[in-house]
Design a protein around this motif. Structure first.
Motif, mmCIF file in Angstrom:
data_model
loop_
_atom_site.group_PDB
_atom_site.id
_atom_site.type_symbol
_atom_site.label_atom_id
_atom_site.label_comp_id
_atom_site.label_asym_id
_atom_site.label_seq_id
_atom_site.Cartn_x
_atom_site.Cartn_y
_atom_site.Cartn_z
ATOM 1 N N GLU A 234 11.474 -9.168 19.626
ATOM 2 C CA GLU A 234 11.279 -8.936 21.116
ATOM 3 C C GLU A 234 12.275 -9.125 21.926
ATOM 4 O O GLU A 234 13.322 -8.536 23.220
ATOM 5 C CB GLU A 234 10.160 -9.259 21.414
ATOM 6 C CG GLU A 234 8.948 -8.520 21.331
ATOM 7 C CD GLU A 234 8.351 -7.434 21.021
ATOM 8 O OE1 GLU A 234 8.679 -7.113 22.205
ATOM 9 O OE2 GLU A 234 7.766 -6.643 20.602
ATOM 10 N N SER A 259 8.855 -6.793 10.544
ATOM 11 C CA SER A 259 7.461 -6.205 10.431
ATOM 12 C C SER A 259 8.351 -5.653 12.228
ATOM 13 O O SER A 259 7.343 -4.873 12.603
ATOM 14 C CB SER A 259 6.896 -7.069 9.575
ATOM 15 O OG SER A 259 5.199 -7.017 10.812
ATOM 16 N N TYR A 262 9.258 -2.399 12.673
ATOM 17 C CA TYR A 262 9.115 -1.100 12.668
ATOM 18 C C TYR A 262 7.470 -0.587 13.785
ATOM 19 O O TYR A 262 7.621 -0.123 14.502
ATOM 20 C CB TYR A 262 8.067 -1.169 11.251
ATOM 21 C CG TYR A 262 8.511 -1.270 10.327
ATOM 22 C CD1 TYR A 262 9.351 -0.173 9.987
ATOM 23 C CD2 TYR A 262 8.539 -2.286 8.786
ATOM 24 C CE1 TYR A 262 9.938 0.749 8.865
ATOM 25 C CE2 TYR A 262 9.683 -1.754 7.704
ATOM 26 C CZ TYR A 262 10.163 -0.379 8.349
ATOM 27 O OH TYR A 262 10.566 0.236 6.810
ATOM 28 N N ARG A 263 7.117 -2.232 14.423
ATOM 29 C CA ARG A 263 6.635 -2.135 15.847
ATOM 30 C C ARG A 263 6.620 -1.835 16.772
ATOM 31 O O ARG A 263 6.298 -1.164 17.597
ATOM 32 C CB ARG A 263 5.666 -3.888 16.072
ATOM 33 C CG ARG A 263 4.760 -3.956 16.871
ATOM 34 C CD ARG A 263 4.142 -5.536 16.782
ATOM 35 N NE ARG A 263 5.216 -5.992 17.105
ATOM 36 C CZ ARG A 263 4.698 -7.587 17.470
ATOM 37 N NH1 ARG A 263 3.945 -8.240 17.239
ATOM 38 N NH2 ARG A 263 5.908 -8.587 17.479
ATOM 39 N N ASN A 264 8.565 -2.189 16.829
ATOM 40 C CA ASN A 264 8.888 -1.085 17.803
ATOM 41 C C ASN A 264 9.554 0.302 18.089
ATOM 42 O O ASN A 264 9.852 0.172 18.260
ATOM 43 C CB ASN A 264 9.958 -2.665 18.673
ATOM 44 C CG ASN A 264 8.965 -3.261 19.399
ATOM 45 O OD1 ASN A 264 9.413 -3.257 20.574
ATOM 46 N ND2 ASN A 264 8.987 -4.538 18.215
ATOM 47 N N LYS A 265 8.574 0.602 16.362
ATOM 48 C CA LYS A 265 9.362 2.214 16.858
ATOM 49 C C LYS A 265 11.216 1.982 16.547
ATOM 50 O O LYS A 265 11.665 3.042 16.801
ATOM 51 C CB LYS A 265 8.925 2.596 17.853
ATOM 52 C CG LYS A 265 7.224 2.835 17.566
ATOM 53 C CD LYS A 265 7.296 4.553 18.873
ATOM 54 C CE LYS A 265 5.555 4.716 18.763
ATOM 55 N NZ LYS A 265 4.639 3.457 18.805
ATOM 56 N N LEU A 266 11.207 0.918 15.464
ATOM 57 C CA LEU A 266 12.781 0.766 14.783
ATOM 58 C C LEU A 266 12.823 1.300 12.952
ATOM 59 O O LEU A 266 11.635 -0.221 12.778
ATOM 60 C CB LEU A 266 13.660 -0.371 15.470
ATOM 61 C CG LEU A 266 13.306 0.439 16.885
ATOM 62 C CD1 LEU A 266 14.193 -1.050 17.714
ATOM 63 C CD2 LEU A 266 14.988 0.984 17.186
ATOM 64 N N ARG A 267 13.332 1.444 12.824
ATOM 65 C CA ARG A 267 13.499 1.142 11.458
ATOM 66 C C ARG A 267 14.682 0.778 11.020
ATOM 67 O O ARG A 267 16.061 0.827 11.140
ATOM 68 C CB ARG A 267 13.718 2.681 10.972
ATOM 69 C CG ARG A 267 12.966 3.791 10.929
ATOM 70 C CD ARG A 267 13.828 5.397 11.069
ATOM 71 N NE ARG A 267 14.868 5.427 11.997
ATOM 72 C CZ ARG A 267 15.374 6.322 11.977
ATOM 73 N NH1 ARG A 267 15.531 8.153 11.444
ATOM 74 N NH2 ARG A 267 16.563 6.937 12.771
ATOM 75 N N ASP A 271 17.853 1.978 11.811
ATOM 76 C CA ASP A 271 18.524 1.433 12.932
ATOM 77 C C ASP A 271 19.311 0.666 13.170
ATOM 78 O O ASP A 271 20.461 0.238 14.308
ATOM 79 C CB ASP A 271 17.437 1.779 14.208
ATOM 80 C CG ASP A 271 16.597 3.216 13.706
ATOM 81 O OD1 ASP A 271 16.966 3.563 14.124
ATOM 82 O OD2 ASP A 271 15.371 3.137 13.853
#
Length: 344
Positions: A234, A259, A262-267, A271
């Motif tokens: 974050e 992890s 991924y939770r923030n919709k990033l790969r 990314d």
């Protein structure tokens, strides 16, 4: 009521042999016939006899126990070091006892004291944050041999074996820069320990050599676990400029960072590049497979076992200071920056 411990004398009386014969038989000494050895072992098992290591140590001045004291037994890297130490010491009939000080100097001192009270033959220590040369000298002055692993203590005059942390992160960061990354974050490491200081130093050296600056918002020191790595994402995503690559102090942090991404919709590995350190078992099978630094856990364990047994047996030391060369493992998690990020 607590049952009284079965003694050698009891076994000897039941079999009408001497206590010396029982003792030799239980140690599988060929001076006793194989038939008698078998009879003694069977009767000892029936009676529930347990070898009294403390009594034996009074006779031999040895317990065949080595204490291994580290900061994080949950970290799989240390499990790999333990395995290597144990494999080597097992060949010499030595058992290890593992203690976890959690980077708390008082806990470390308590564990060391208990191990000394149990007459451990020697100690292999990954020193806690705040350990000084005087702390190590106090242990050796009492007659307990010590070998240090993974972290150095300035001024300590005992054998030390660890990875070359500076070169490891230098090589890793240089690799990321060669791919085109300019905004690179580093997270983790106790910066007052040799490993934390040197890994951060290798990162800074590579950045400075390339003429790149390090943003304060992209430097997150002191954290060590996967949960802390996940939480750090974050903060990193709010950094300006946002990093295109993240150098993690260890593989545990890296798995937490992936992890969190991924939770923030990033790969991760697409990314944002993510790298670790240690190359723990399984890191090559993660999704994406982790670019990391192989940090010689097996070799550190083997060399530490060799050094502590040399001290215990008063043999010539195999080394005073030994740095294990790092090996960069390039995998899927460290691509070049995406075009839009590279241009920013």
């Amino acid at each position: 009521m607590r049952r009284r411990r079965v003694t050698l004398s009891q076994i000897a009386a039941e079999l009408n042999v001497s206590t010396a014969t029982v003792s030799l038989a239980l140690r599988d000494n060929p001076a006793v016939s194989s038939e008698t050895r078998q009879r003694v072992r069977e009767r000892a098992a029936d009676l529930g006899y347990i070898y009294n290591r403390q009594a034996a140590s009074l006779r031999t001045a040895r317990t065949n126990i080595i204490g291994v004291v580290v900061n994080d037994v949950i970290n799989p890297y240390f499990a790999e070091v333990f395995r290597a130490v144990e494999n080597e010491l097992e060949r010499e009939g030595v058992t290890i006892l593992i203690c976890n000080h959690r980077d708390d100097l008082a806990r470390q001192q308590t564990f060391v004291s208990v191990l000394q009270q149990q007459n451990a033959d020697g100690l292999v220590i990954c020193p806690s944050l705040g350990t000084t040369a005087a702390d190590i000298e106090q242990i050796t002055r009492s007659g307990t041999p010590v070998t240090l692993i993974c972290r150095d203590v300035e001024g300590a005059t005992v054998p030390i074996v660890r990875g070359d942390d500076f070169k490891g992160t230098y090589d890793l960061t240089t690799h990321l820069i060669s791919l085109g990354h300019k905004h690179i974050a580093m997270i983790g490491g106790r910066r007052k320990t040799s490993s934390g200081r040197d890994r951060y130093g290798g990162f800074l050296a590579a950045m400075e050599q390339a003429g790149l600056s390090v943003s304060e918002t992209s430097d997150v020191p002191e954290i060590m676990t996967s949960a802390e790595g996940k939480a750090a994402v974050e903060r990193l995503l709010l950094a300006d400029p946002r990093p295109t690559a993240i150098v993690c102090f260890n593989d545990l942090l890296a798995i937490g960072v992936m992890s969190g991404l991924y939770r923030n919709k990033l790969r991760p590995g697409i990314d944002i590049a993510v790298t670790g350190f240690d190359d723990v078992d399984g890191s090559e099978t993660w999704t994406p497979s982790l670019t990391t630094v192989r940090n010689g856990s097996d070799e550190i364990g083997r060399q530490a076992a060799s050094a502590i047994m040399a001290l215990v047996n008063d043999r010539p030391l195999p080394f005073d200071r030994l740095l294990i060369p790092p090996k960069l493992e390039i995998r899927e998690s460290s691509p070049p920056p995406s075009p839009e990020r590279k241009a920013s």
